[in-house]
Design a protein around this motif. Structure first.
Motif, short mmCIF file in Angstrom:
data_model
loop_
_atom_site.label_atom_id
_atom_site.label_comp_id
_atom_site.label_asym_id
_atom_site.label_seq_id
_atom_site.Cartn_x
_atom_site.Cartn_y
_atom_site.Cartn_z
N VAL A 173 -22.15 25.74 -17.09
CA VAL A 173 -23.47 25.28 -16.63
C VAL A 173 -23.27 24.52 -15.33
O VAL A 173 -22.40 23.66 -15.23
CB VAL A 173 -24.11 24.35 -17.69
CG1 VAL A 173 -25.44 23.78 -17.19
CG2 VAL A 173 -24.30 25.09 -19.01
N GLY A 174 -24.08 24.84 -14.32
CA GLY A 174 -23.99 24.13 -13.05
C GLY A 174 -25.35 24.07 -12.39
O GLY A 174 -26.29 24.72 -12.83
N VAL B 94 -17.68 19.85 -22.53
CA VAL B 94 -16.78 19.21 -21.57
C VAL B 94 -17.48 19.14 -20.22
O VAL B 94 -18.06 20.14 -19.77
CB VAL B 94 -15.47 20.04 -21.44
CG1 VAL B 94 -14.56 19.46 -20.37
CG2 VAL B 94 -14.76 20.12 -22.79
N SER B 95 -17.42 17.98 -19.60
CA SER B 95 -17.92 17.86 -18.23
C SER B 95 -16.72 17.79 -17.29
O SER B 95 -15.79 17.01 -17.53
CB SER B 95 -18.74 16.58 -18.09
OG SER B 95 -18.90 16.25 -16.72
N LEU C 123 -18.98 24.19 -20.72
CA LEU C 123 -18.43 23.41 -19.61
C LEU C 123 -19.58 23.11 -18.66
O LEU C 123 -20.22 24.02 -18.15
CB LEU C 123 -17.34 24.24 -18.92
CG LEU C 123 -16.72 23.70 -17.64
CD1 LEU C 123 -16.19 22.30 -17.83
CD2 LEU C 123 -15.59 24.61 -17.19
N VAL C 124 -19.85 21.83 -18.46
CA VAL C 124 -20.92 21.45 -17.54
C VAL C 124 -20.25 20.87 -16.30
O VAL C 124 -19.54 19.87 -16.38
CB VAL C 124 -21.89 20.41 -18.17
CG1 VAL C 124 -23.08 20.19 -17.24
CG2 VAL C 124 -22.36 20.87 -19.54
N SER C 125 -20.47 21.53 -15.17
CA SER C 125 -19.83 21.08 -13.95
C SER C 125 -20.74 20.14 -13.18
O SER C 125 -21.97 20.26 -13.24
CB SER C 125 -19.49 22.28 -13.06
OG SER C 125 -18.97 21.83 -11.82
N GLY D 291 -25.42 15.52 -17.72
CA GLY D 291 -25.94 16.70 -18.41
C GLY D 291 -25.14 17.07 -19.64
O GLY D 291 -25.68 17.59 -20.61
N VAL D 292 -23.84 16.78 -19.62
CA VAL D 292 -22.99 17.15 -20.75
C VAL D 292 -23.48 16.46 -22.04
O VAL D 292 -23.33 17.00 -23.14
CB VAL D 292 -21.51 16.83 -20.46
CG1 VAL D 292 -21.24 15.33 -20.43
CG2 VAL D 292 -20.59 17.53 -21.45
N LEU D 293 -24.10 15.29 -21.90
CA LEU D 293 -24.62 14.60 -23.10
C LEU D 293 -25.77 15.42 -23.71
O LEU D 293 -25.89 15.54 -24.93
CB LEU D 293 -25.10 13.20 -22.74
CG LEU D 293 -24.03 12.23 -22.24
CD1 LEU D 293 -24.68 10.94 -21.71
CD2 LEU D 293 -23.05 11.88 -23.36
N GLY D 294 -26.59 15.99 -22.84
CA GLY D 294 -27.68 16.85 -23.33
C GLY D 294 -27.13 18.11 -23.97
O GLY D 294 -27.66 18.60 -24.97
N ALA D 295 -26.03 18.63 -23.40
CA ALA D 295 -25.42 19.84 -23.97
C ALA D 295 -24.94 19.56 -25.39
O ALA D 295 -25.15 20.36 -26.31
CB ALA D 295 -24.25 20.30 -23.10
N LYS D 296 -24.32 18.42 -25.59
CA LYS D 296 -23.76 18.12 -26.91
C LYS D 296 -24.87 17.91 -27.94
O LYS D 296 -24.73 18.33 -29.10
CB LYS D 296 -22.85 16.88 -26.83
CG LYS D 296 -22.05 16.62 -28.09
CD LYS D 296 -21.01 17.71 -28.36
CE LYS D 296 -20.37 17.59 -29.72
NZ LYS D 296 -19.40 18.66 -29.99
#
Ligand SMILES: Cc1ncc(C[n+]2csc(CCOP(=O)(O)OP(=O)(O)O)c2C)c(N)n1
Ligand SMILES: [Mg+2]
Length: 599
Positions: A432-433, A460-461, A408-410, A446-451
């Motif tokens: 992640v925050g 999920v963002s 989960l990227v906030s 950032g969620v795109l980098g996580a994936k």
């Protein structure tokens, strides 16, 4: 131009990135970096180029990619405005100690000082480095081709050693094409075999163990040094071995699984009561890779998050600048936290410490009582069934829907505070925050980098409506590269965290903090679900709490990019056991519990 066997500046940089096993570069084109893109073109089968629609998106992707994998990547931006979009993501990475290499283009060396198109020249030639000096670890600016090999290897080493952080490699236009070297530097000689896992001074370790064993009310406080230092399993071993409860700063959440009996949760202005109340009463506080910022420390007002002194602080950090920055230390140790934890465990072995021999029961029983009181205080918020959705319920429903391996990227805003209180991360990278610079857009992009970092894990963002609108170009990037992430737009029709401050500190004098239609005066936002559909992404709107978890599950299950526009209430703040002071405007009050006064 280069001789046959020679690599030009751009080729050396790209070859070096390949040698450092960088899988992706993220960036945006401009005339200033077309030769670098050309060098990437030649190596497209070794390194993948992701072209984004705003430069900060590239930086946030590189940032979160590292937070998940521990592998730094790189960005590329053009001269002038293209790179002038980078300070926000460089600063974010810098203040959260995250490395990435920003390759920024500049004007040709032969045009320095002439005020050529997009040159920053009024104070000094080609002066982009001045604009980012405060926001990164170091800037390198090679001005001849043969300076590139040295610059790239030094830049990389600076970035990953000591306290990690982003580094800028600023390359004038002609240097990308100028002959640079016949061979690229080899990471195994210049960076790969350097260890910064320094231990603490052995006498300091013995003293720390003496203090911990003698303590009646010890607490361990962990920050992100534990997460990104890959020290979570050693932390668990030490906590269990010495039976010491573990609290965390917002950046340390997940370092200890939230459901562990010794996990206290968040210490902060909006922290959990059991965490704040244990930390502020501790006789010995072992702080690991944490920097005591104002939000963690209730603006350093004693008795809310911490009471140091009389609490005796043992502060361990890789960066001695953070030790004794804000609190006096009984013992300050410069060390890598993982190595330090292993030293302490070895010392406990040497002394044959048995967990049962430690008289911790009374302390742990007290803490169980604090936890019970807090749980009772917050219980009602889990049940509320209103439209707009109650934010506590929303955070809980999202958390419930996420499988254990989800990331989960906030983003930044009031939603982040709710997530910190009501999500239960079980892994160091579950939540992640950004806590240092806090730029809106961090979670949206950032969620795109996580994936990309974890293609097999749901990503999920959760992001504010304000931040999503600011960075909506991510929709296109997700489609173009087929990056199946889920955005939950926490739609409260406002820059709600700031409006909350106007309500809390300025007697409700609200201006410039909400979104309204000029004719009806009603809350206004674009239809985010329809925006997503216009971009070719499935988008749904959710008004009821009971539908939110299902929507998140459905979004993850599609295996495609997905957006949920969630209508969430804004008229409340997550109450915590700490406070926050805005100097000159006053202090908030704890929502639960009182200020602790040491006798
Ligand atoms: C780029 C940037 N601009 C401004 C701010 C100041 N700021 C912090 S939170 C916030 C409101 C964010 O609104 P939204 O994204 O809707 O999130 P909410 O607080 O409503 O959950 C603002 C403006 C910031 N952190 N970053
Ligand atoms: Mg909002």
């Amino acid at each position: 131009m280069t001789a046959d066997n020679e690599l030009n500046g751009g080729q050396v940089i790209v070859d070096y990135l390949v040698r450092e096993k960088v899988p992706y570069v993220f960036g945006l084109c401009g005339h200033g970096n077309i030769s670098f893109i050309d060098a990437l073109y030649e190596r497209s089968s070794d390194i993948k180029t992701i072209s984004v629609h705003h430069e900060s998106v590239a930086g946030f992707m590189a940032d979160v990619y590292y937070r998940i994998t521990g592998q730094p990547t790189a960005t590329f931006t053009s001269c002038g405005p293209g790179s002038a979009n980078m300070p926000i993501c460089l600063a974010n990475a810098f203040f959260d100690s995250v490395p990435f290499l920003a390759v920024t283009g500049n004007v040709p060396t032969g045009q320095f000082n002439r005020g050529a198109f997009q040159e920053t020249y009024r104070h000094y030639q080609a002066d982009f480095p001045s604009t980012v000096r405060a926001y990164c670890k170091r800037v390198f600016q090679p001005t001849r081709g043969d300076m590139v090999p040295l610059a790239v290897r030094q830049a990389w080493k600076t970035m990953v050693t000591g306290r990690p952080g982003p580094v800028v490699l600023d390359v004038p236009f002609d240097i990308f094409k100028e002959a640079a070297a016949t061979e690229t530097p080899r990471p195994e000689e210049w960076s790969a075999n350097i260890s910064c896992r320094c231990g603490a001074d052995p006498e300091g370790v013995a003293k720390a163990v003496d203090m911990l064993l003698a303590a009646k009310r010890p607490v361990i406080l962990v920050g992100q040094g534990v997460k990104y230092g890959a020290a979570a399993s050693d932390l668990l071993r030490l906590a269990e071995r010495l039976q010491i409860p573990v609290a965390c700063s917002a950046s340390g959440m997940g370092a200890m699984p939230s459901d562990h009996p010794l996990a206290l949760g968040l210490v902060a202005r909006n922290g959990h009561y059991q965490a704040n109340h244990a930390a502020r009463q501790a006789d010995v506080l072992l702080a690991l890779g944490v920097r005591f910022d104002d939000r963690t420390s209730s603006s350093w007002l004693p008795g809310y998050s911490f009471t140091i002194p009389p609490t005796q602080l043992i502060h361990v950090d890789i960066d001695p600048d953070e030790i004794a920055r804000n609190y006096p230390v009984a013992l300050g140790l410069m060390a890598d936290v993982r190595t330090f934890l292993r030293q302490v465990l070895a010392e406990a072995d040497r002394r044959s410490v048995k967990p049962g021999a430690l008289a911790r029961k009374a302390w742990l029983d007290d803490i169980a009582g604090y936890r019970k009181a807090w749980d009772a205080f917050v219980a009602r918020g889990f049940q509320v069934d209103t439209t707009p959705i109650h934010p506590q319920r929303a955070a809980h429903e999202i958390d419930k829907a996420l499988p254990e391996d989800a990331i989960l990227v906030s983003d930044i805003g009031i939603h982040h505070n709710w997530l910190l209180q009501y999500c239960n991360p079980r892994r160091p990278d579950s939540l992640v925050g950004s806590m240092g610079f806090g730029p809106m857009g961090f979670g949206v992009a950032g969620v795109l980098g996580a994936k990309l970092a974890a293609p097999d894990r749901p990503c999920v963002s959760v992001c504010g409506d304000g931040a999503f609108f600011m960075h909506a170009s991510v929709l296109g990037t997700a489609v173009e590269y087929n990056i199946p992430v889920v955005w939950v737009v926490w739609n409260n029709y406002a820059y709600a965290s700031i409006r909350g401050l106007q309500r809390g500190y300025l007697e409700g004098r609200e201006l410039a903090t909400d979104f309204r239609h000029p004719e009806t005066g009603k809350p206004y936002n674009p239809d985010f679900a329809a925006m997503a559909r216009a971009a070719g992404i499935e988008g749904v709107s959710v008004d009821r709490a009971a539908d939110l978890a299902d929507a998140v599950r459905a979004g993850i299950a599609t295996g495609r990019p997905y957006l949920i526009d969630a209508n969430i209430g804004a008229d409340m703040n997550p109450g915590g056991a700490g406070v926050w002071e805005l100097p000159g405007l006053g202090q908030s009050k704890p929502a639960f519990g009182d200020r602790f006064r040491a006798c």
